[in-house]
Design a protein around this motif. Structure first.
Motif, short mmCIF file in Angstrom:
data_model
loop_
_atom_site.label_atom_id
_atom_site.label_comp_id
_atom_site.label_asym_id
_atom_site.label_seq_id
_atom_site.Cartn_x
_atom_site.Cartn_y
_atom_site.Cartn_z
N VAL A 47 -35.67 -35.52 -4.65
CA VAL A 47 -34.53 -36.00 -5.41
C VAL A 47 -33.30 -35.13 -5.12
CG1 VAL A 47 -33.62 -36.51 -7.71
CG2 VAL A 47 -36.05 -36.86 -7.23
N ARG A 48 -32.24 -35.76 -4.67
CA ARG A 48 -30.98 -35.06 -4.42
C ARG A 48 -29.95 -35.32 -5.51
NH1 ARG A 48 -32.39 -31.08 -1.02
NH2 ARG A 48 -33.39 -31.87 0.88
N ALA A 49 -30.09 -36.43 -6.22
CA ALA A 49 -29.19 -36.76 -7.32
C ALA A 49 -29.87 -37.79 -8.21
CB ALA A 49 -27.87 -37.32 -6.80
N CYS A 50 -29.59 -37.72 -9.51
CA CYS A 50 -30.13 -38.70 -10.45
C CYS A 50 -29.10 -38.95 -11.55
CB CYS A 50 -31.45 -38.22 -11.07
SG CYS A 50 -32.25 -39.48 -12.10
N GLY A 51 -28.64 -40.19 -11.65
CA GLY A 51 -27.67 -40.54 -12.67
C GLY A 51 -28.26 -40.47 -14.07
N VAL B 169 -17.99 -40.12 -10.59
CA VAL B 169 -19.10 -39.29 -11.07
C VAL B 169 -18.64 -37.86 -11.37
CG1 VAL B 169 -20.76 -40.64 -9.75
CG2 VAL B 169 -19.83 -38.55 -8.76
N GLU B 170 -19.38 -37.22 -12.24
CA GLU B 170 -19.28 -35.77 -12.43
C GLU B 170 -20.70 -35.22 -12.36
OE1 GLU B 170 -19.11 -35.28 -17.24
OE2 GLU B 170 -17.21 -35.80 -16.26
N THR B 171 -20.87 -34.15 -11.62
CA THR B 171 -22.22 -33.63 -11.36
C THR B 171 -22.54 -32.44 -12.24
OG1 THR B 171 -21.41 -32.23 -9.56
CG2 THR B 171 -22.18 -34.45 -8.98
N HIS B 172 -23.84 -32.29 -12.54
CA HIS B 172 -24.34 -31.21 -13.39
C HIS B 172 -25.69 -30.75 -12.86
CE1 HIS B 172 -21.35 -32.29 -16.53
NE2 HIS B 172 -21.61 -33.53 -16.13
N PRO B 173 -26.03 -29.48 -13.05
CA PRO B 173 -27.37 -29.01 -12.64
C PRO B 173 -28.46 -29.60 -13.53
CG PRO B 173 -26.15 -27.26 -13.75
CD PRO B 173 -25.19 -28.38 -13.56
N LEU B 174 -29.66 -29.67 -12.97
CA LEU B 174 -30.78 -30.28 -13.67
C LEU B 174 -31.07 -29.62 -15.01
CD1 LEU B 174 -33.18 -32.31 -13.63
CD2 LEU B 174 -34.48 -30.57 -12.39
N ASP B 175 -30.92 -28.30 -15.08
CA ASP B 175 -31.27 -27.61 -16.32
C ASP B 175 -30.32 -27.92 -17.48
OD1 ASP B 175 -29.04 -26.14 -15.59
OD2 ASP B 175 -30.14 -24.29 -15.16
N GLN B 176 -29.26 -28.67 -17.22
CA GLN B 176 -28.34 -29.08 -18.28
C GLN B 176 -28.61 -30.52 -18.73
OE1 GLN B 176 -24.24 -28.39 -17.21
NE2 GLN B 176 -24.57 -26.21 -16.79
N ALA B 177 -29.77 -31.07 -18.37
CA ALA B 177 -30.05 -32.48 -18.62
C ALA B 177 -29.90 -32.87 -20.08
CB ALA B 177 -31.46 -32.82 -18.12
N GLU B 178 -30.42 -32.04 -20.99
CA GLU B 178 -30.34 -32.40 -22.41
C GLU B 178 -28.90 -32.45 -22.89
OE1 GLU B 178 -30.98 -33.32 -26.36
OE2 GLU B 178 -32.29 -33.58 -24.62
N THR B 179 -28.11 -31.46 -22.55
CA THR B 179 -26.71 -31.44 -22.95
C THR B 179 -25.94 -32.61 -22.34
OG1 THR B 179 -26.72 -29.04 -23.17
CG2 THR B 179 -24.58 -30.10 -22.93
N VAL B 180 -26.18 -32.87 -21.07
CA VAL B 180 -25.49 -33.97 -20.39
C VAL B 180 -25.88 -35.30 -21.01
CG1 VAL B 180 -25.24 -35.17 -18.19
CG2 VAL B 180 -25.27 -32.67 -18.24
N PHE B 181 -27.16 -35.48 -21.34
CA PHE B 181 -27.59 -36.73 -21.96
C PHE B 181 -26.90 -36.94 -23.31
CE2 PHE B 181 -30.44 -39.37 -24.52
CZ PHE B 181 -30.65 -40.45 -23.67
N GLN B 182 -26.79 -35.87 -24.08
CA GLN B 182 -26.16 -35.96 -25.40
C GLN B 182 -24.68 -36.30 -25.32
OE1 GLN B 182 -27.55 -36.00 -28.25
NE2 GLN B 182 -29.35 -34.70 -28.35
N THR B 183 -24.04 -35.92 -24.21
CA THR B 183 -22.59 -36.08 -24.08
C THR B 183 -22.21 -37.07 -22.99
OG1 THR B 183 -22.46 -34.19 -22.57
CG2 THR B 183 -22.18 -33.74 -24.92
N MET B 184 -23.15 -37.93 -22.55
CA MET B 184 -22.87 -38.79 -21.40
C MET B 184 -21.74 -39.76 -21.65
SD MET B 184 -26.17 -41.32 -21.42
CE MET B 184 -26.80 -41.98 -22.98
N ASN B 185 -21.48 -40.13 -22.90
CA ASN B 185 -20.40 -41.06 -23.18
C ASN B 185 -19.03 -40.43 -22.97
OD1 ASN B 185 -22.11 -43.19 -23.82
ND2 ASN B 185 -22.24 -42.62 -25.98
N ARG B 186 -18.99 -39.11 -22.80
CA ARG B 186 -17.72 -38.44 -22.52
C ARG B 186 -17.47 -38.31 -21.03
NH1 ARG B 186 -18.85 -33.30 -26.51
NH2 ARG B 186 -19.58 -34.50 -28.32
N ALA B 187 -18.45 -38.69 -20.22
CA ALA B 187 -18.31 -38.55 -18.77
C ALA B 187 -17.28 -39.54 -18.25
CB ALA B 187 -19.65 -38.78 -18.08
N LYS B 188 -16.66 -39.22 -17.14
CA LYS B 188 -15.69 -40.08 -16.48
C LYS B 188 -16.24 -40.45 -15.08
CE LYS B 188 -12.33 -39.37 -19.57
NZ LYS B 188 -11.61 -40.41 -20.31
#
Length: 336
Positions: free
Chosen positions: A37-41, A310-329
């Motif tokens: 896996v190189r990227a996962c939305g 897209v905006e990219t984030h490291p895998l270890d931030q998955a929980e935070t990114v999931f919680q805030t995904m509606n703020r992504a651009k």
């Protein structure tokens, strides 16, 4: 960490936050392919895994917008080789023997395989999937761009091309977010007169840059009435799971027009049946599609310049990114 293990993120308990884990690197079985896996939305569909729905067995690795490289193949794999660029989306392969499959309707396979529900997904360094669940990624697309096209992209592309609208017809897109910003681009490149519908005016300039010919602010009144004043739409693609606003859009359909729902709320859509009978309007839904649909969505995107923001984030931030995904651009992507 040894080479026999990998970093991953799991849903361990229904309703609880995702947890980081160190898991064995999975081995592909007969007919299966392992993808590095190189990227996962990051998609709201992972709420199914998070809350233990659809009979998912926990723990489970989320993630169904996967882009990467073939790392290993199991016995009997005939179509993939190590090093191939491959994506994996929502649809996790087909049984090929049920009645829908025998009709060529693989997306409605009775087996109902769903990536990250039936088997582990892409919030990890490696994942394994059936060979028919993989889609080839064009060289013109980066992995970060290809990932979101495996769900948000294929769903909007596929729904639009099956909407019944033709070149020059008016097509409206409700909601300019992770799905909608792709839908506007696809609609424009398909030759539709494209109308963007969103709350407020903050996304009007962006919508027009993405290809919208008209813009409707749904906070200024009935979006359906406003769409009707523009002559009515041959199709409306709803990317907003809000039943009352979806019902309002039916009055904005031209005769023989279709409201195509790809995002669902928890309430029935209260449609006036007279709008359906007089004018032969219709309300329909659309499921994402199978791997060949994904290939065609990516090929079209590569050919016509459609790209997710897209905006990219490291895998270890998955929980935070999931919680805030509606703020992504407008689409957050994890990069293992």
């Amino acid at each position: 960490m040894s080479q026999s293990t990998m970093r991953a993120v799991q849903a361990v308990e229904a309703g609880k936050p995702f947890e980081a884990a160190e898991l064995p690197v999975p081995e592909p079985g007969p007919g299966q392919v392992r993808v590095r896996v190189r990227a996962c939305g990051v998609c709201g569909g992972e709420n199914i895994v998070r809350h233990g729905l659809l009979g998912v067995r926990l723990p489970r690795v989320p993630g169904h917008e996967i882009a990467g490289e073939v790392d290993a193949v199991g016995p009997g794999v005939t179509t993939w080789q190590v090093g191939d660029r491959a994506g994996i989306g929502w649809h996790g392969g087909s049984c090929h023997v049920c009645d829908p499959c025998r009709r060529g309707d693989f997306a409605n396979c009775a087996e109902g395989r769903v990536v990250a529900v039936t088997f582990d997904g892409g919030y990890a360094e490696y994942t394994v999937a059936p060979q028919d669940a993989l889609a080839r990624i064009p060289d013109a697309l980066s992995f970060e761009e290809a990932g979101p096209l495996m769900c948000a992209g294929i769903t909007t592309f596929n729904a639009l091309r099956h909407s019944g609208a033709g070149p020059g017809d008016t097509v409206a897109v409700q909601g300019i977010g992770g799905l909608g910003h792709l839908a506007v681009q696809f609609a424009d490149k398909m030759g539709f007169r494209t109308v963007a519908i969103n709350r407020g005016r903050t996304k009007e300039d962006l919508s027009r840059r993405l290809g919208a010919d008209e813009y409707i602010d749904s906070e200024e009144g009935s979006a359906g009435e406003a769409l009707a004043k523009l002559g009515g739409a041959a199709a409306v693609l709803s990317t907003v799971g809000h039943s009352p606003s979806q019902a309002d859009l039916v009055q904005g359909l031209a005769p023989n027009g279709r409201l195509v729902v790809i995002a669902t709320g928890q309430e029935p859509i209260p449609v006036n049946p007279e709008l359906l009978v007089f004018g032969r309007r219709a309300v329909a839904g659309w499921y994402s599609g199978h791997a060949k649909d994904s290939e065609e969505a990516m090929a079209f995107a590569a050919l016509k310049g459609v790209r997710p923001m897209v905006e990219t984030h490291p895998l270890d931030q998955a929980e935070t990114v999931f919680q805030t995904m509606n703020r992504a651009k407008y689409r957050a992507v994890l990069v293992p």
